[in-house]
Design a protein around this motif. Structure first.
Motif, PDB file in Angstrom:
ATOM      1  N   LEU A  53      26.576  36.178 -20.543  1.00 32.18           N
ATOM      2  CA  LEU A  53      26.213  35.730 -21.887  1.00 32.18           C
ATOM      3  C   LEU A  53      25.568  36.850 -22.699  1.00 32.18           C
ATOM      4  CD1 LEU A  53      24.960  32.128 -21.111  1.00 32.18           C
ATOM      5  CD2 LEU A  53      26.827  32.741 -22.665  1.00 32.18           C
ATOM      6  N   GLU A  54      24.750  37.660 -22.060  1.00 26.93           N
ATOM      7  CA  GLU A  54      24.145  38.790 -22.777  1.00 26.93           C
ATOM      8  C   GLU A  54      25.225  39.733 -23.303  1.00 26.93           C
ATOM      9  OE1 GLU A  54      21.199  40.861 -20.568  1.00 26.93           O
ATOM     10  OE2 GLU A  54      19.994  39.080 -20.138  1.00 26.93           O
ATOM     11  N   VAL A  55      26.211  40.016 -22.463  1.00 31.91           N
ATOM     12  CA  VAL A  55      27.288  40.921 -22.873  1.00 31.91           C
ATOM     13  C   VAL A  55      28.134  40.273 -23.968  1.00 31.91           C
ATOM     14  CG1 VAL A  55      29.351  42.138 -22.084  1.00 31.91           C
ATOM     15  CG2 VAL A  55      27.329  42.049 -20.623  1.00 31.91           C
ATOM     16  N   LEU A  56      28.434  38.988 -23.822  1.00 27.37           N
ATOM     17  CA  LEU A  56      29.275  38.297 -24.798  1.00 27.37           C
ATOM     18  C   LEU A  56      28.600  38.186 -26.162  1.00 27.37           C
ATOM     19  CD1 LEU A  56      30.701  35.525 -22.478  1.00 27.37           C
ATOM     20  CD2 LEU A  56      32.042  37.300 -23.639  1.00 27.37           C
ATOM     21  N   GLU A  57      27.291  37.978 -26.183  1.00 23.34           N
ATOM     22  CA  GLU A  57      26.591  37.918 -27.464  1.00 23.34           C
ATOM     23  C   GLU A  57      26.687  39.253 -28.201  1.00 23.34           C
ATOM     24  OE1 GLU A  57      22.689  36.639 -26.455  1.00 23.34           O
ATOM     25  OE2 GLU A  57      23.322  34.572 -25.994  1.00 23.34           O
ATOM     26  N   ARG A  58      26.592  40.341 -27.458  1.00 20.98           N
ATOM     27  CA  ARG A  58      26.764  41.659 -28.068  1.00 20.98           C
ATOM     28  C   ARG A  58      28.196  41.845 -28.562  1.00 20.98           C
ATOM     29  NH1 ARG A  58      25.841  47.489 -25.025  1.00 20.98           N
ATOM     30  NH2 ARG A  58      25.933  48.792 -26.908  1.00 20.98           N
TER      31      ARG A  58
ATOM     32  N   GLN B  74      33.929  38.919 -18.464  1.00 20.23           N
ATOM     33  CA  GLN B  74      34.822  38.103 -17.630  1.00 20.23           C
ATOM     34  C   GLN B  74      34.636  38.410 -16.147  1.00 20.23           C
ATOM     35  OE1 GLN B  74      38.745  38.686 -19.612  1.00 20.23           O
ATOM     36  NE2 GLN B  74      38.667  36.476 -19.791  1.00 20.23           N
ATOM     37  N   CYS B  75      34.449  39.676 -15.822  1.00 21.14           N
ATOM     38  CA  CYS B  75      34.165  40.029 -14.428  1.00 21.14           C
ATOM     39  C   CYS B  75      32.871  39.367 -13.960  1.00 21.14           C
ATOM     40  CB  CYS B  75      34.061  41.536 -14.271  1.00 21.14           C
ATOM     41  SG  CYS B  75      35.616  42.427 -14.377  1.00 21.14           S
ATOM     42  N   LEU B  76      31.860  39.409 -14.794  1.00 16.08           N
ATOM     43  CA  LEU B  76      30.581  38.795 -14.437  1.00 16.08           C
ATOM     44  C   LEU B  76      30.731  37.288 -14.275  1.00 16.08           C
ATOM     45  CD1 LEU B  76      28.316  40.847 -16.862  1.00 16.08           C
ATOM     46  CD2 LEU B  76      28.382  41.052 -14.361  1.00 16.08           C
ATOM     47  N   GLN B  77      31.506  36.661 -15.132  1.00 14.43           N
ATOM     48  CA  GLN B  77      31.747  35.222 -14.999  1.00 14.43           C
ATOM     49  C   GLN B  77      32.450  34.906 -13.684  1.00 14.43           C
ATOM     50  OE1 GLN B  77      33.883  34.629 -18.724  1.00 14.43           O
ATOM     51  NE2 GLN B  77      32.228  33.311 -19.456  1.00 14.43           N
ATOM     52  N   ALA B  78      33.414  35.741 -13.328  1.00 14.96           N
ATOM     53  CA  ALA B  78      34.149  35.508 -12.085  1.00 14.96           C
ATOM     54  C   ALA B  78      33.239  35.618 -10.866  1.00 14.96           C
ATOM     55  CB  ALA B  78      35.302  36.496 -11.967  1.00 14.96           C
ATOM     56  N   GLN B  79      32.121  36.339 -11.023  1.00 15.36           N
ATOM     57  CA  GLN B  79      31.143  36.479  -9.943  1.00 15.36           C
ATOM     58  C   GLN B  79      29.965  35.515 -10.116  1.00 15.36           C
ATOM     59  OE1 GLN B  79      30.502  40.759 -10.492  1.00 15.36           O
ATOM     60  NE2 GLN B  79      31.700  41.172  -8.654  1.00 15.36           N
ATOM     61  N   ASP B  80      30.134  34.546 -11.018  1.00 12.82           N
ATOM     62  CA  ASP B  80      29.106  33.525 -11.286  1.00 12.82           C
ATOM     63  C   ASP B  80      27.798  34.115 -11.816  1.00 12.82           C
ATOM     64  OD1 ASP B  80      30.682  31.317 -10.583  1.00 12.82           O
ATOM     65  OD2 ASP B  80      30.217  31.585  -8.464  1.00 12.82           O
ATOM     66  N   GLU B  81      27.874  35.246 -12.462  1.00 11.28           N
ATOM     67  CA  GLU B  81      26.697  35.860 -13.077  1.00 11.28           C
ATOM     68  C   GLU B  81      26.698  35.512 -14.570  1.00 11.28           C
ATOM     69  OE1 GLU B  81      26.281  39.989 -12.106  1.00 11.28           O
ATOM     70  OE2 GLU B  81      27.041  39.695 -10.063  1.00 11.28           O
ATOM     71  N   HIS B  82      26.428  34.239 -14.866  1.00 14.25           N
ATOM     72  CA  HIS B  82      26.650  33.746 -16.227  1.00 14.25           C
ATOM     73  C   HIS B  82      25.574  34.190 -17.208  1.00 14.25           C
ATOM     74  CE1 HIS B  82      30.195  31.450 -15.240  1.00 14.25           C
ATOM     75  NE2 HIS B  82      29.582  31.036 -14.141  1.00 14.25           N
TER      76      HIS B  82
ATOM     77  N   ALA C  23      29.321  26.242 -17.224  1.00 18.03           N
ATOM     78  CA  ALA C  23      29.131  26.525 -15.799  1.00 18.03           C
ATOM     79  C   ALA C  23      27.674  26.361 -15.387  1.00 18.03           C
ATOM     80  CB  ALA C  23      29.628  27.929 -15.472  1.00 18.03           C
ATOM     81  N   LYS C  24      26.771  26.615 -16.317  1.00 19.71           N
ATOM     82  CA  LYS C  24      25.340  26.457 -16.050  1.00 19.71           C
ATOM     83  C   LYS C  24      24.870  25.015 -16.231  1.00 19.71           C
ATOM     84  CE  LYS C  24      22.546  29.454 -17.792  1.00 19.71           C
ATOM     85  NZ  LYS C  24      21.833  30.260 -18.803  1.00 19.71           N
ATOM     86  N   GLY C  25      25.764  24.136 -16.677  1.00  8.16           N
ATOM     87  CA  GLY C  25      25.386  22.749 -16.916  1.00  8.16           C
ATOM     88  C   GLY C  25      24.750  22.520 -18.277  1.00  8.16           C
ATOM     89  N   ALA C  26      24.805  23.525 -19.152  1.00 13.62           N
ATOM     90  CA  ALA C  26      24.241  23.395 -20.498  1.00 13.62           C
ATOM     91  C   ALA C  26      25.342  22.867 -21.425  1.00 13.62           C
ATOM     92  CB  ALA C  26      23.712  24.740 -20.979  1.00 13.62           C
ATOM     93  N   TYR C  27      25.639  21.581 -21.288  1.00 13.90           N
ATOM     94  CA  TYR C  27      26.798  21.013 -21.968  1.00 13.90           C
ATOM     95  C   TYR C  27      26.634  20.961 -23.481  1.00 13.90           C
ATOM     96  CZ  TYR C  27      28.151  19.670 -17.253  1.00 13.90           C
ATOM     97  OH  TYR C  27      28.479  19.694 -15.926  1.00 13.90           O
ATOM     98  N   ASP C  28      25.433  20.712 -23.967  1.00 13.99           N
ATOM     99  CA  ASP C  28      25.237  20.661 -25.418  1.00 13.99           C
ATOM    100  C   ASP C  28      25.532  22.010 -26.055  1.00 13.99           C
ATOM    101  OD1 ASP C  28      24.541  17.972 -25.447  1.00 13.99           O
ATOM    102  OD2 ASP C  28      22.410  18.373 -25.167  1.00 13.99           O
ATOM    103  N   ALA C  29      25.025  23.080 -25.453  1.00 15.21           N
ATOM    104  CA  ALA C  29      25.306  24.425 -25.970  1.00 15.21           C
ATOM    105  C   ALA C  29      26.798  24.739 -25.867  1.00 15.21           C
ATOM    106  CB  ALA C  29      24.494  25.459 -25.207  1.00 15.21           C
TER     107      ALA C  29
END
Length: 289
Positions: free
Chosen positions: A68-73, A56-64, A102-108
């Motif tokens: 995602l790497e952290v969230l998958e783990r 969540q911290c990374l998302q707030a800094q736009d480091e998506h 946020a990355k524009g990957a709407y299908d995913a």
């Protein structure tokens, strides 16, 4: 190190997240993760919780990508330690979807929002606010993709779900009406949009008062929509065509650009649809209007 120390670090990190001091929060969360890993192991839910907050911290800094790497783990830990139908896993799927969106990957994003909604539905119920919130996020994706009818279908389900779980005077219900109005505005259906915006405004005034930014934002959108509708009603039409406020008018081609512009926000509105931390405050960008 004791797990209680890790919990203290986690709580301190959440305080910094609340104050939007994300660099400080990240340092504390990394320490928290190290302590949890050494005392409980890397497959323990508390270790997964610290990963979730880190993402969540990374998302707030736009480091998506990093988020995602952290969230998958995190999702893998939750699936094995809590089960695939646990609400915490649903929250992680939702967070993953937010980063893809946020990355524009709407299908995913749509796939993950759908999985989140299904998981919440099976664990909490089909009309639970978290279940409905994931459907609402799917509708936002459809709106952003220009699939307005598909978005409206989802929003009708959201409206019914929020009405049952929260009531028709709740801000989440009003938020759904507003997004439905956006869809109709993008389709050029001014009458339908106006009806929804007026109802939204009544609910928000009752919930927040006249001076709340959200109320002012709805008022501004309503005023723009009324102005475009007036232009549409005054535009000449083919012989025999009926216009005026009594008709379910479609906006003419000249009015469409202004109406579409009025449907878009210059900045996100305050919103109660935020993605929550597990046992903590909001840090990531909410489901914006």
């Amino acid at each position: 190190a004791h797990p209680g120390y890790a919990r203290t670090l986690y709580t301190m990190a959440q305080c910094h997240m609340q104050g939007r001091s994300f660099d400080l929060a990240l340092r504390l969360l990394r320490h928290c993760s190290d302590v949890s890993a050494s005392s409980l192991g890397e497959r323990h839910p508390e270790f997964g919780r610290s990963l979730f907050a880190t993402a969540q911290c990374l998302q707030a800094q736009d480091e998506h990508d990093a988020a995602l790497e952290v969230l998958e783990r995190c999702e893998g830990i939750q699936a094995s330690s809590l089960g695939e139908l646990h609400p915490s896993r649903a929250a992680t799927l939702f967070a993953m979807a937010l980063s893809h969106r946020a990355k524009g990957a709407y299908d995913a994003a749509l796939i993950l929002f759908g999985k989140s909604s299904t998981t919440y539905g099976l664990s909490l119920g089909s009309t639970h606010p978290k279940t409905v919130r994931a459907l609402y996020a799917m509708a936002q994706c459809r709106l952003q993709m220009g699939e307005y009818d598909a978005a409206l279908d989802l929003l009708e389900t959201c409206k019914a779900g929020y009405a049952e779980s929260l009531g028709e005077d709740h801000p989440s219900f009003a938020n759904t009406l507003f997004t439905m109005a956006r869809c109709h505005m993008q389709k050029g259906e001014a009458d339908s949009a106006l009806e929804l915006l007026k109802r939204c405004l009544r609910i928000e005034r009752g919930a927040f008062g006249d001076d709340h930014p959200r109320v002012r934002s709805t008022q501004a959108t309503l005023s723009r929509c009324m102005g475009v509708k007036t232009t549409s009603d005054e535009a000449p039409g083919p012989p025999g065509a009926r216009t005026g406020t009594g008709e379910r008018a479609r906006v003419n081609d000249a009015a469409r650009p202004a109406l579409a512009t009025s449907a878009k926000r210059k900045s996100p509105r305050p919103n109660d649809e935020g993605m929550e931390l597990q046992e903590g405050p909001t840090a990531a960008d909410p489901c914006v209007r």
